[in-house]
Design a protein around this motif. Structure first.
Motif, PDB file in Angstrom:
ATOM      1  N   VAL A   1     -23.214 -48.467-110.163  1.00 15.19           N
ATOM      2  CA  VAL A   1     -22.481 -48.295-109.053  1.00 15.19           C
ATOM      3  C   VAL A   1     -23.363 -48.349-107.907  1.00 15.19           C
ATOM      4  O   VAL A   1     -24.575 -47.483-107.638  1.00 15.19           O
ATOM      5  N   GLY A   2     -23.539 -49.103-106.633  1.00 14.19           N
ATOM      6  CA  GLY A   2     -24.079 -49.077-105.383  1.00 14.19           C
ATOM      7  C   GLY A   2     -24.051 -50.194-104.760  1.00 14.19           C
ATOM      8  O   GLY A   2     -22.995 -50.925-104.441  1.00 14.19           O
ATOM      9  N   PHE A   3     -25.356 -50.477-104.054  1.00  9.77           N
ATOM     10  CA  PHE A   3     -25.302 -51.443-102.873  1.00  9.77           C
ATOM     11  C   PHE A   3     -24.616 -50.914-101.662  1.00  9.77           C
ATOM     12  O   PHE A   3     -25.399 -50.428-100.719  1.00  9.77           O
ATOM     13  N   VAL A   4     -23.325 -50.748-101.881  1.00  7.88           N
ATOM     14  CA  VAL A   4     -22.673 -50.026-100.641  1.00  7.88           C
ATOM     15  C   VAL A   4     -21.747 -48.745-101.471  1.00  7.88           C
ATOM     16  O   VAL A   4     -21.375 -48.972-102.743  1.00  7.88           O
ATOM     17  N   PRO A   5     -21.188 -47.992-100.678  1.00  9.59           N
ATOM     18  CA  PRO A   5     -20.488 -47.063-101.413  1.00  9.59           C
ATOM     19  C   PRO A   5     -19.278 -47.535-102.347  1.00  9.59           C
ATOM     20  O   PRO A   5     -18.416 -48.100-101.872  1.00  9.59           O
ATOM     21  N   GLY A   6     -19.438 -47.269-103.643  1.00 11.05           N
ATOM     22  CA  GLY A   6     -18.294 -47.657-104.478  1.00 11.05           C
ATOM     23  C   GLY A   6     -18.247 -48.837-105.093  1.00 11.05           C
ATOM     24  O   GLY A   6     -17.747 -49.300-106.072  1.00 11.05           O
TER      25      GLY A   6
ATOM     26  N   VAL B   1     -16.352 -52.914 -98.998  1.00 13.16           N
ATOM     27  CA  VAL B   1     -15.930 -53.106 -97.575  1.00 13.16           C
ATOM     28  C   VAL B   1     -16.283 -54.576 -97.159  1.00 13.16           C
ATOM     29  O   VAL B   1     -17.158 -55.175 -97.786  1.00 13.16           O
TER      30      VAL B   1
ATOM     31  N   TYR C   1     -12.508 -48.318-102.647  1.00  6.83           N
ATOM     32  CA  TYR C   1     -13.142 -47.437-101.354  1.00  6.83           C
ATOM     33  C   TYR C   1     -12.011 -46.784-100.416  1.00  6.83           C
ATOM     34  O   TYR C   1     -11.250 -47.746 -99.956  1.00  6.83           O
TER      35      TYR C   1
END
Lengths: 289, 327
Positions: free
Chosen positions: A149-154, A197, A214
């Motif tokens: 999980v990562g890169f941006v939240p979630g 997102v 998210y």
């Protein structure tokens, strides 16, 4: 060969293998879980990833070399043979070939390997499928392990639980897009993802998730404890839905009543690795009773 | 209350950052130049984690609606009170109705404005820092806009008298070319020996893409060791099986332009990382502007830890000076 590397003075990065496999992902999961249980002072973050993991430390409390020694001990003492995973199985509805990702991928055709077909058509062709429908079938037939999980939240990286020869693999865009719609369902390398997102991105775009992963307002019941839904070790089943079902889920999301269909499972890496087909049937059987 | 008359280019509420959520993909955010940020807080007697304003390139105009104690530190964006020049690196008393504005930037890139009591915005996941990419934290999850009203909090430890100043030796000097220390490693095995050497010997130019997420540099193409790509990595030689990116790590997508990831970074992805900026120099990175030059200098872990200790010692000495002179 396992590589232990400093990420500056605050991070230790451990690459267990250069190539992705279920075995190595389970191994990273097992080592980081043991490390978490030890509750060593000075550890700020434990981030398991696909074929590696990363630890953030406060080096004033825990010298990175001391941590590395600890991690090497774990590498040798932790085995996936006696490792049990308790996870959620989640039904994740996807509308393939939706108008939103279609608009986005058409806008960035000049950054793609094949400007004359869609991402789905291209991916079907290079993976040897006779049609895009067959590719969608292959994507949705077997469940995925949330391997990171990562890169941006979630954002969940999802690795399909099938033998290597059955894995779908696609390149990332030649140059990344500057726009990807929220909830876009994409594929890059051997990983399926959902973009939590709106933002930049380089994965091939196949469709859009009906429900969010998210929710910063934490409006939906699935987000009561966290803004992000996916957790490493979850099992996601991507299910192709019709436009009608998609609309109905969107209405439930708007009304704040949507809940993911989930069930719990406890399994061992061997259950998956020895017989992925049977494991998959077991998973789907539990989810859609 | 502080009223925002004009917001400046990008003014955000920041504190020490959102630590402990990297695993779910949440970057720490927080003040980019922590050295200047902490000193600003110390000069107004705040808790070291009190939220302050990070001002980028062009300052805002703010109106104080009650008597307050403030300090401005960091890059040289000269402050003015009611149009009159005011000092940086010094405790300043302002009166209700006073307007704080800023002159054009002279050196550095980011200034910090601390207000005694701190900026009071909701704490999200243990921090008040703004993460604009996802609209989390700070003032409504975004940079300030004209008409916003900021509440002053109560994160105060002691009263510091106006005119308290830190000794000149502790004030950083900024230039147009920088040496930034890195630890080589992570996936640097992917670069050819020649490219590793070029990475450390070139003067890299900061491109316009330089913000809280990361800085992109122009120089020359770097080459990767040819290989058959491992399963799952993707086809470009700069691709690896998606992995975690440390804060301060440097990657070179397609070998074209190195990118250093900073406070609002993406936490992971599929590009080979080749080096990491040491924690002490992340503060200095924050003060670098577009078109300025950076040379990366390879250091050992022990050197990185020594630089970190020196930074901490400096802060401890400044604390001492302020507590002696600020009464």
């Amino acid at each position: 060969m396992v590589r232990y590397e400093y990420g500056g003075d605050e991070f230790v990065f451990v690459e267990l293998a250069e190539e992705m496999s279920l075995e190595v992902n389970f191994q990273a999961m097992a080592i980081t879980r043991k490390l978490r249980e030890k509750q060593l002072p000075g550890i700020l973050d434990i981030c398991p990833s696909n074929a590696s993991y990363m630890i953030r430390v406060d080096p004033d409390q825990l010298h990175p070399d001391v941590l590395i020694k600890e991690l090497k001990d774990l590498e040798h003492s932790v085995s996936i043979d006696d490792f049990e995973i308790s996870a959620r199985i989640v039904d994740v509805p996807i509308l393939f070939e939706d108008p939103w990702t279609h608009e986005a991928l058409m806008r960035f055709r000049d950054r793609h390997q094949d400007p004359n077909s869609t991402d789905l058509e291209y991916a079907a062709r290079i993976n040897g499928f006779a049609s895009k429908e067959e590719l969608i079938q292959a994507i949705t037939d077997y469940p995925y392990l949330v391997s990171m999980v990562g890169f941006v939240p979630g954002l969940p990286w999802c690795y399909q639980m099938v033998p290597r020869e059955q894995q779908i693999e696609v390149p990332k865009y030649v140059r990344p897009r500057t726009y990807t719609p929220e909830r876009a369902f994409g594929f890059g390398g051997a990983f399926a993802v959902i973009y939590p997102v709106q933002g930049a991105g380089g994965y091939q775009l196949f469709g859009i998730a009906a429900a969010p992963i998210y929710d910063k307002e934490q409006r939906l019941p699935d987000f009561a404890d966290s803004m992000t839904f996916p957790r490493q070790g979850d099992i996601f089943r991507y299910r192709s839905v019709t436009k009608e079902e998609f609309e109905s889920i969107r209405e439930q999301v708007e009304a704040g009543t949507f809940r993911y269909l989930t069930t719990e499972i406890t399994f061992t890496p061997h259950d998956v690795i020895e017989n992925p087909k049977q494991f998959s049937e077991n998973v789907l059987g539990r989810l859609y009773v | 209350m502080i009223k925002v008359i004009t917001p400046g280019l990008q003014t955000t509420v920041q504190d020490q950052g959102r630590i402990g959520y990297y695993e779910i993909g949440m970057p720490p955010s927080g003040a980019m130049d922590k050295y200047s940020y902490v000193i600003a807080n110390l000069l107004v007697g705040n808790d070291e984690n009190a939220a302050a304003l990070e001002i980028t390139y062009m300052g805002p105009t703010l109106e104080f609606q009650r008597d307050s104690v403030i300090a401005v530190t960091g890059g040289e964006i000269p402050p003015k009170i009611n149009g009159q020049p005011a000092p940086m690196w010094e405790t300043i008393a302002v009166k209700a109705g006073d307007q704080l504005s800023f002159d054009f930037i002279r050196q550095g890139a980011r200034a910090y404005l601390a207000v005694a009591g701190g900026i009071n915005v909701p704490v999200i996941m243990d921090s008040r820092s703004t993460y604009t990419l996802c609209g989390i934290g700070g003032f409504e999850g975004r940079a300030l806009q004209a008409g916003d009203g900021l509440c002053i909090g109560s994160d105060i430890r002691r009263k510091i008298s106006a005119g308290t100043r830190i000794p000149e030796t502790f004030i950083p000097r900024f230039s147009k070319s920088y040496e930034i220390r890195v630890l080589m490693g992570l996936c640097s095995y992917r670069l050819t020996e020649e490219s590793k050497e070029r990475f450390l010997s070139l003067d890299w130019t900061v491109t316009p893409e330089a913000n809280r997420v990361g800085y992109r540099f122009k120089g020359e193409r770097l080459n990767f060791v040819p290989r058959e790509q491992p399963f799952g990595a993707g086809s470009n030689p700069s691709n690896v099986v998606d992995l975690g990116y440390p804060i301060g790590s440097i990657q070179v997508p397609d070998g074209v332009e190195p990118i250093a990831l900073l406070n609002d970074a993406v936490t992971g992805g599929g590009y080979a990382t080749i080096a990491t900026i040491i924690s002490a120099d992340l503060n200095r990175m924050a003060q670098i502007k577009t078109n300025e030059k950076v040379r990366f200098v390879s250091v050992s872990l022990e050197e990185a830890l020594r630089a970190r200790r020196e930074m901490k010692d400096k802060i401890a000495q400044i604390k001492q000076v302020i507590s002696e002179n600020g009464r």
